[in-house]
Write a protein that holds these residues in place. Structure first.
Motif, mmCIF file in Angstrom:
data_model
loop_
_atom_site.group_PDB
_atom_site.id
_atom_site.type_symbol
_atom_site.label_atom_id
_atom_site.label_comp_id
_atom_site.label_asym_id
_atom_site.label_seq_id
_atom_site.Cartn_x
_atom_site.Cartn_y
_atom_site.Cartn_z
ATOM 1 N N GLN A 61 0.826 -1.205 0.000
ATOM 2 C CA GLN A 61 0.000 0.000 0.000
ATOM 3 C C GLN A 61 0.860 1.255 0.000
ATOM 4 O OE1 GLN A 61 -3.594 0.271 -0.164
ATOM 5 N NE2 GLN A 61 -2.715 2.220 -0.818
ATOM 6 N N ARG A 62 1.901 1.273 0.817
ATOM 7 C CA ARG A 62 2.765 2.458 0.867
ATOM 8 C C ARG A 62 3.539 2.627 -0.441
ATOM 9 N NH1 ARG A 62 -0.467 3.965 3.587
ATOM 10 N NH2 ARG A 62 -0.488 4.003 5.866
ATOM 11 N N TYR A 63 4.010 1.521 -0.992
ATOM 12 C CA TYR A 63 4.701 1.573 -2.279
ATOM 13 C C TYR A 63 3.747 2.118 -3.346
ATOM 14 C CZ TYR A 63 7.746 0.001 -6.100
ATOM 15 O OH TYR A 63 8.563 -0.053 -7.197
ATOM 16 N N SER A 64 2.489 1.656 -3.327
ATOM 17 C CA SER A 64 1.473 2.113 -4.288
ATOM 18 C C SER A 64 1.161 3.590 -4.107
ATOM 19 C CB SER A 64 0.184 1.292 -4.133
ATOM 20 O OG SER A 64 0.409 -0.067 -4.379
ATOM 21 N N ASP A 65 1.099 4.049 -2.837
ATOM 22 C CA ASP A 65 0.810 5.465 -2.571
ATOM 23 C C ASP A 65 1.884 6.364 -3.174
ATOM 24 O OD1 ASP A 65 -1.470 4.800 -1.180
ATOM 25 O OD2 ASP A 65 -0.578 5.060 0.810
ATOM 26 N N VAL A 66 3.144 5.988 -2.965
ATOM 27 C CA VAL A 66 4.246 6.797 -3.502
ATOM 28 C C VAL A 66 4.226 6.771 -5.031
ATOM 29 C CG1 VAL A 66 6.761 7.037 -3.621
ATOM 30 C CG2 VAL A 66 5.663 6.446 -1.447
ATOM 31 N N TYR A 67 4.037 5.587 -5.589
ATOM 32 C CA TYR A 67 3.969 5.422 -7.047
ATOM 33 C C TYR A 67 2.828 6.257 -7.632
ATOM 34 C CZ TYR A 67 3.334 2.799 -11.480
ATOM 35 O OH TYR A 67 3.194 2.431 -12.793
ATOM 36 N N ALA A 68 1.639 6.200 -7.009
ATOM 37 C CA ALA A 68 0.472 6.933 -7.521
ATOM 38 C C ALA A 68 0.680 8.440 -7.426
ATOM 39 C CB ALA A 68 -0.785 6.522 -6.750
ATOM 40 N N PHE A 69 1.342 8.891 -6.360
ATOM 41 C CA PHE A 69 1.608 10.320 -6.204
ATOM 42 C C PHE A 69 2.518 10.818 -7.319
ATOM 43 C CE2 PHE A 69 3.344 14.208 -4.627
ATOM 44 C CZ PHE A 69 2.390 14.733 -3.761
ATOM 45 N N ALA B 269 3.054 14.426 4.190
ATOM 46 C CA ALA B 269 2.353 13.143 4.031
ATOM 47 C C ALA B 269 3.084 12.242 3.050
ATOM 48 C CB ALA B 269 0.921 13.391 3.557
ATOM 49 N N PHE B 270 3.626 12.822 1.987
ATOM 50 C CA PHE B 270 4.407 12.040 1.031
ATOM 51 C C PHE B 270 5.647 11.456 1.719
ATOM 52 C CE2 PHE B 270 7.853 11.725 -2.080
ATOM 53 C CZ PHE B 270 7.260 10.942 -3.066
ATOM 54 N N GLN B 271 6.316 12.264 2.547
ATOM 55 C CA GLN B 271 7.516 11.784 3.236
ATOM 56 C C GLN B 271 7.188 10.601 4.142
ATOM 57 O OE1 GLN B 271 8.406 11.723 6.574
ATOM 58 N NE2 GLN B 271 10.620 11.444 6.433
ATOM 59 N N ARG B 272 6.062 10.660 4.850
ATOM 60 C CA ARG B 272 5.711 9.575 5.763
ATOM 61 C C ARG B 272 5.517 8.259 5.016
ATOM 62 N NH1 ARG B 272 2.700 13.847 8.141
ATOM 63 N NH2 ARG B 272 0.758 13.211 7.123
ATOM 64 N N ARG B 273 4.873 8.317 3.864
ATOM 65 C CA ARG B 273 4.627 7.101 3.095
ATOM 66 C C ARG B 273 5.910 6.577 2.452
ATOM 67 N NH1 ARG B 273 0.449 9.538 4.397
ATOM 68 N NH2 ARG B 273 -1.599 8.521 4.474
#
Length: 338
Positions: free
Chosen positions: A149-157, A318-322
């Motif tokens: 999920q975190r990998y996906s969040d960074v990728y999607a951003f 928020a991006f840094q946290r993920r």
């Protein structure tokens, strides 16, 4: 509660043909309606059972993420109808509401997936590039789910910023990305959860992450489908984060502490007073954090946030946290790029 009425819809395509149509697609403007042939005592009729679908569920079916039976039994926001295909005129089908619970004998068989369609249906291509991650050590399912999920969040951003900046991306998608950035209050945890969920949902199909295969071993592999250019950015972003983690952490703490001490963390973006001196300082610190991480593009985030310094800073934090959570699995030696 309003009772459903008779409905006129347009015939769109036959999906399965065996002697005669067995599964068809109808449309009411952009709303997909899928219908399966059902038996009838009158041989002059070709009766079908139809269900309306949210577009997301229809796309999920086309992608092979659910079977046909699921469409008729699970989505809550659906209406069910029957119609006689032989009564179709000028490509218009007239459907009658079906108000009873669907009996078992009318439901499609389990595990009937879109791959079994006999007729071609034009669809937007899915992502075709592949990345292989090497996994090692001990895992449990919640841990792997959190990493993915975190990998996906960074990728999607990263994908969202890239798409918003590109003139080759449809204007409708760019507007939706803009809307995601400036319709959240960024006042609490769920604002960020919904923000990243929506970014994931707006990734183009040709970029969308897909988990193709997991090979459990020590070490094992995880095969992910996506876009090569975005994978390349991830392969640069995470090692950079790990190399400069101490500096990044210090800058994060500095910005976070300033917002906390001045009671900006719990303030919604729309209530931010935008005092020039304060905004200049917040922008400067947020830019420094973004540049240390090498992502995201600060100017793009600032523009998407309508130049709101507080919203921009909260998004960068928020991006840094993920990114930190995703990178931790690499630091532990449990994930590595192949």
């Amino acid at each position: 509660m309003k009772m459903p009425r008779k409905r006129k819809v347009t015939f769109a395509a036959t999906l399965i043909f065996a002697d005669e149509p067995q599964l068809v697609l109808l449309k009411d403007r952009d709303l997909p309606i899928v219908a399966v042939a059902i038996p009838d005592d009158d041989p002059r009729k070709s009766m079908f059972l139809a269900t309306t679908l949210p577009r997301k569920e229809w796309q999920s079916y086309l992608d092979g993420n659910c079977d046909l039976r699921y469409l008729f039994t699970y989505p809550k926001a659906r209406l069910v109808y029957t119609f006689d295909l032989n009564a179709m005129q000028d490509n218009i089908v007239r459907m009658d509401p079906y108000l009873e619970a669907i009996p078992e004998e009318l439901l499609p068989e389990p595990r009937m997936f879109s791959v079994f369609h006999t007729e071609e249906l034009p669809v937007e291509p899915m992502a075709s590039d592949e990345e292989v991650l090497v996994v090692d050590g001990e895992w449990d399912m919640p841990e792997f789910g959190n990493f993915y999920q975190r990998y996906s969040d960074v990728y999607a951003f990263i994908a969202a910023i890239k798409n918003w900046k590109s003139l080759h991306v449809p204007i409708e998608l760019r507007q939706k990305i803009l809307q995601i950035f400036n319709t959240k209050p960024f006042q609490g945890g769920f604002s960020y959860v919904h923000f990243f969920q929506e970014l994931n949902s707006r990734v183009q199909r040709t970029q969308r992450l897909g988990l193709d295969k997991i090979s459990y071993a020590s070490p094992g592999t995880v095969e992910i489908r996506g876009e090569a250019e975005l994978f390349a950015e991830m392969q640069s972003l995470i090692p950079n984060f790990l190399e400069h983690r101490d500096e990044i952490s210090e800058q994060y703490k500095k910005l976070y502490q300033y917002l906390s001490e001045n009671r900006y963390l719990q303030m919604s973006g729309e209530n931010y007073p935008d005092e020039p001196v304060i905004s200049s300082y917040i922008n400067s610190e947020a830019r420094a954090l973004a540049e240390l991480m090498s992502e995201p593009d600060f100017d793009a985030v600032h523009a998407l946030a309508h130049d709101n310094a507080l919203v921009t800073a909260k998004i960068v934090l928020a991006f840094q946290r993920r990114l930190d959570e995703a990178a931790a699995y690499f630091a532990q030696g449990r994930v590595s790029f192949s």
